[in-house]
Design an enzyme around this catalytic site. Structure first.
Site, PDB file in Angstrom:
ATOM      1  N   HIS A 123     -56.005 -75.066   4.835  1.00 16.96           N
ATOM      2  CA  HIS A 123     -55.411 -75.529   3.184  1.00 16.96           C
ATOM      3  C   HIS A 123     -56.301 -74.568   2.408  1.00 16.96           C
ATOM      4  O   HIS A 123     -57.003 -75.150   1.578  1.00 16.96           O
ATOM      5  CB  HIS A 123     -55.493 -76.941   3.231  1.00 16.96           C
ATOM      6  CG  HIS A 123     -54.157 -77.310   2.718  1.00 16.96           C
ATOM      7  ND1 HIS A 123     -54.017 -78.359   1.730  1.00 16.96           N
ATOM      8  CD2 HIS A 123     -52.746 -77.160   3.002  1.00 16.96           C
ATOM      9  CE1 HIS A 123     -52.771 -78.503   1.619  1.00 16.96           C
ATOM     10  NE2 HIS A 123     -51.982 -77.888   2.413  1.00 16.96           N
ATOM     11  N   HIS A 145     -46.695 -67.916   6.595  1.00 21.72           N
ATOM     12  CA  HIS A 145     -47.501 -68.967   7.054  1.00 21.72           C
ATOM     13  C   HIS A 145     -46.291 -69.653   7.850  1.00 21.72           C
ATOM     14  O   HIS A 145     -47.064 -70.513   8.735  1.00 21.72           O
ATOM     15  CB  HIS A 145     -47.433 -69.850   5.670  1.00 21.72           C
ATOM     16  CG  HIS A 145     -48.393 -71.099   5.750  1.00 21.72           C
ATOM     17  ND1 HIS A 145     -49.558 -70.833   6.200  1.00 21.72           N
ATOM     18  CD2 HIS A 145     -48.103 -72.091   5.977  1.00 21.72           C
ATOM     19  CE1 HIS A 145     -50.114 -72.408   6.150  1.00 21.72           C
ATOM     20  NE2 HIS A 145     -49.131 -72.961   6.027  1.00 21.72           N
TER      21      HIS A 145
END
Length: 742
Positions: A99, A53
């Site tokens: 998200h 990430h």
């Protein structure tokens, strides 16, 4: 409080394996980079910063395929958001972020904090956010769990954006079984600024202050970056510690305070960055790396809302509404006064140092002393095996699926009630789309349009992605994602400028999934070059799986276009009786992955037909030129459901109809999903000029009528349906499906 392990215990017990750090990486860090065993805090920092990430260690080789420069690009990937020149000394700033795991676990807070995080990326660049968009993908609406996730996700987006006073003007929502256990929530924000105010996430100048501003740090969101870099499964179904909690009212204050410092006191500021994924460590280390500086931080000075927080917890918390500033020495009190006026903390927690060490103090001890580059630049890129999926090889040898349609009106009625096709106003009406009074075109059209106040310019924007197409033929599917976005922006009368993306895929350690990622990015990159729309920002979201089942590969394209004259913004709905109706682009037998195929068979199959990018680009470029001289009355992109659905949508909420001669098409192709097509209406006095300009790229197919009927003669059938009936079916479908069936 749980005691931290010693470096020796870390080596033997290997807790880092649960933090997405591999044994090879740990050994490389200890043996090559540090020459010693990292302590507990240092191991945690490496785990977060070396996660996919934050580091893109698996995806970097693929991301290099993207073009990221053009004559208009002022800032490409690498900062908080991309920046594009829109003339007159002004710039548009935009970015999208995913998200997904937080929204799956805690839909309301996951979606809300996704919005908050992307807004901070925009104002960290010095821009004021002016619009929000989203791209949401859920499982089927046949169970209470999915209905709850839809309701809470939409409510989270609406509550945060509405409280911030930023309109949500466009987006997309789809439904497919593959997203049942792993929701996709992609948020995009667009901002405006003067080019002179562009900021960087940079920390430099020995003795300059590192200032923490905004909300206090808690234990929420710890290891959120590594949570987003691991396969999702039932074990994580209640992992709420990795989900942040948002406060939009505090973010509004933070936005105003940061913009006041940026625009009114630029001499105070060296750099600014959002504390996003991996919290303080990512923002501080990345700023130090950008400034080629060292940094010394005292964690005892970090504002904390919980007691007895360890250095590990403080550094890895992803508490929301926080920023990090590098401030010129001597102006600390000035900055503090500005933030005091907004009731916000502004605390000097460290200084820029000579050399390149990253040093942290806590409780009177040095808890971290490592090179800055070890966190940011020395990450080991991971080569990934690739394998073409067996299903695609088999599909390439199988005959293409061909539908049989005897009653096109009945098929159209059913298609308009499919959850992905049906009216989404019951969802987006929960968002304020008109706040700040700059919205020219809001949700429900091909693209949202915002006026650039003080000028006669506008910005068109859209989010688009179709995982079904990418799943069947990744490279062509990637091309279609870009073409769909460009078609939507041009349908509004705007010149495409650039894109941001969210690359949502499964586990990249699966060779077939990495092949999908590689091929689809290659397709997107090829289309970006044809349309001259570079990738200026974005993110990669891998490991979108649930119990070993991956989502469809779903690259989302967020595109912004420039409307040079707001007088020529093009509506979706038909405008005047007597206007001529044109179909831009050729229609083929494109049923693989279509809404028609899914509706009839319950599944998708086959491979996509090749796409002539150059021809599509030529058609759309010529169409835009006709729009800019006022020759086009309306335009609507063809996507899910094909021509039949698009024709219906152009008539909804009007009193008009269409009389069409489609005898060159069989009834089946009324629902084909050939990309790069639009339905366009042209005033009769401009029809000759339009036809000459588009040439073979457009075909006259009929006329706008006063009757509220959709009438079309096809090669093997006739269509004659009341538009009011179709509109009622379309509008009532989703609210009905969202109601509990218990």
């Amino acid at each position: 409080m749980k005691q931290a392990m010693s470096p020796e215990e870390i080596k033997t017990q290997k807790p880092y394996l649960d933090w997405s750090l591999s044994e090879d990486e740990y050994n490389y860090i200890s043996e090559k980079l540090l020459g010693r065993l990292p302590n507990y805090t240092e191991t945690g920092l490496f785990s977060a910063m070396w996660s996919e990430h934050c580091s893109y260690k698996k995806s970097k080789p693929v991301l290099r395929l993207f073009p990221n420069q053009s004559a208009r690009v002022l800032q490409g990937p690498g900062e908080g958001a991309g920046v594009v020149d829109i003339d007159d000394g002004q710039a548009v700033v935009f970015k999208a972020e995913s998200h997904n795991h937080p929204t799956t676990v805690e839909p309301y807070q996951g979606a809300a904090t996704g919005v908050g995080g992307i807004l901070r990326d925009i104002f960290s660049m010095g821009a004021r956010p002016v619009a929000s968009l989203d791209s949401l993908h859920f499982g089927e609406l046949d169970n209470d769990q999915t209905r709850m996730k839809v309701a809470d996700t939409v409510r989270g987006i609406g509550d945060y954006g509405n409280c911030m006073g930023i309109p949500t003007v466009a987006g997309e929502t789809t439904f497919d079984p593959c997203y049942q256990g792993n929701v996709l929530c992609n948020a995009m924000s667009v901002g405006l600024m003067d080019q002179k105010d562009i900021q960087q996430g940079r920390a430099a100048g020995i003795g300059n202050a590192v200032m923490y501003v905004g909300a206090k740090t808690g234990r929420d969101g710890i290891h959120g970056a590594t949570f987003a870099s691991a396969d999702f499964n039932d074990e994580h179904a209640t992992q709420r510690s990795a989900v942040q909690v948002g406060d939009p009212f505090m973010e509004k204050l933070l936005l105003e305070a940061c913009l006041e410092v940026i625009t009114k006191h630029p001499d105070w500021l060296v750099g600014i960055q959002d504390m996003g994924a991996a919290g303080i460590v990512s923002s501080s280390a990345e700023m130090a790396a950008e400034g080629k500086s060292g940094m010394d931080l005292n964690l005892d000075l970090v504002p904390q809302r919980e007691t007895n927080m360890s250095a590990y917890e403080i550094m890895l918390s992803e508490s929301q509404e926080r920023m990090l500033l590098c401030v010129n020495k001597g102006h600390e009190a000035d900055v503090q006064k500005v933030f005091d006026n907004y009731g916000l903390a502004a605390v000097t927690i460290g200084r820029i140092t000579a050399g390149h060490q990253y040093v942290l103090h806590h409780d009177g001890q040095v808890v971290c002393d490592i090179p800055v580059a070890s966190l940011t630049d020395d990450v080991l890129e991971e080569a990934s095996a690739e394998k073409k999926p067996v299903r695609i090889s088999a599909a390439e040898k199988a005959p293409a699926w061909q539908p049989q349609i005897d009653d096109p009106a009945a098929v159209l009625r059913r298609l308009l009630q499919q959850s992905t096709v049906a009216d989404k106003s019951s969802l987006y009406q929960q968002y304020d789309s008109q706040v700040r009074t700059n919205t020219v075109v809001g949700p429900g059209s091909d693209a949202g349009v915002i006026r650039v106040r003080g000028t006669h310019k506008g910005l068109a924007m859209t989010t688009d992605g179709n995982g079904r197409f990418v799943y069947l033929s990744p490279k062509i599917g990637g091309q279609i994602a870009l073409v769909e976005a460009a078609s939507n922006v041009i349908a509004a009368g705007a010149e495409p400028l650039a894109i941001t993306d969210c690359l949502n895929y499964g586990d990249p350690n699966d060779p077939e999934i990495f092949w999908e990622l590689h091929q689809s990015v290659a397709g997107m990159a090829e289309a970006c070059r044809v349309f001259d729309t570079p990738v200026i920002s974005g993110n990669v979201s891998l490991y979108n799986e649930n119990n070993g089942r991956a989502i469809h590969p779903t690259p989302m394209v967020g595109m912004v276009g420039l409307v040079k004259n707001l007088d020529h913004v093009i509506p979706t709905a038909v405008q005047h009786p007597g206007d001529q109706v044109y179909l831009v682009g050729k229609t083929g037998a494109d049923f693989a992955g279509s809404e028609l195929q899914k509706m009839i068979t319950g599944d998708i199959s086959g491979v996509l037909n090749p796409l002539d990018l150059d021809q599509v680009h030529t058609n759309l470029t010529n169409l835009l030129a006709q729009m800019q001289v006022g020759h086009v009355a309306s335009a609507h992109d063809l996507s899910e459901g094909g021509l039949g659905v698009a024709l219906s949508e152009t008539l909804f909420k009007t009193e008009l109809g269409l009389d069409l001669d489609l005898r060159f098409l069989p009834a089946t192709q009324l629902f084909s999903e050939t990309p790069g097509r639009l339905v366009v209406t042209v005033p009769a006095q401009h029809a000759a000029d339009f036809a000459a300009a588009l040439g073979d790229g457009a075909r006259l197919v009929g006329t706008v009528t006063n009757s509220h009927w959709l009438a079309a003669r096809l090669a093997d059938a006739e269509l004659n349906v009341n538009v009011s009936e179709l509109q009622q079916l379309w509008e009532e479908a989703l609210p009905c499906q969202l109601k509990s069936r218990d």
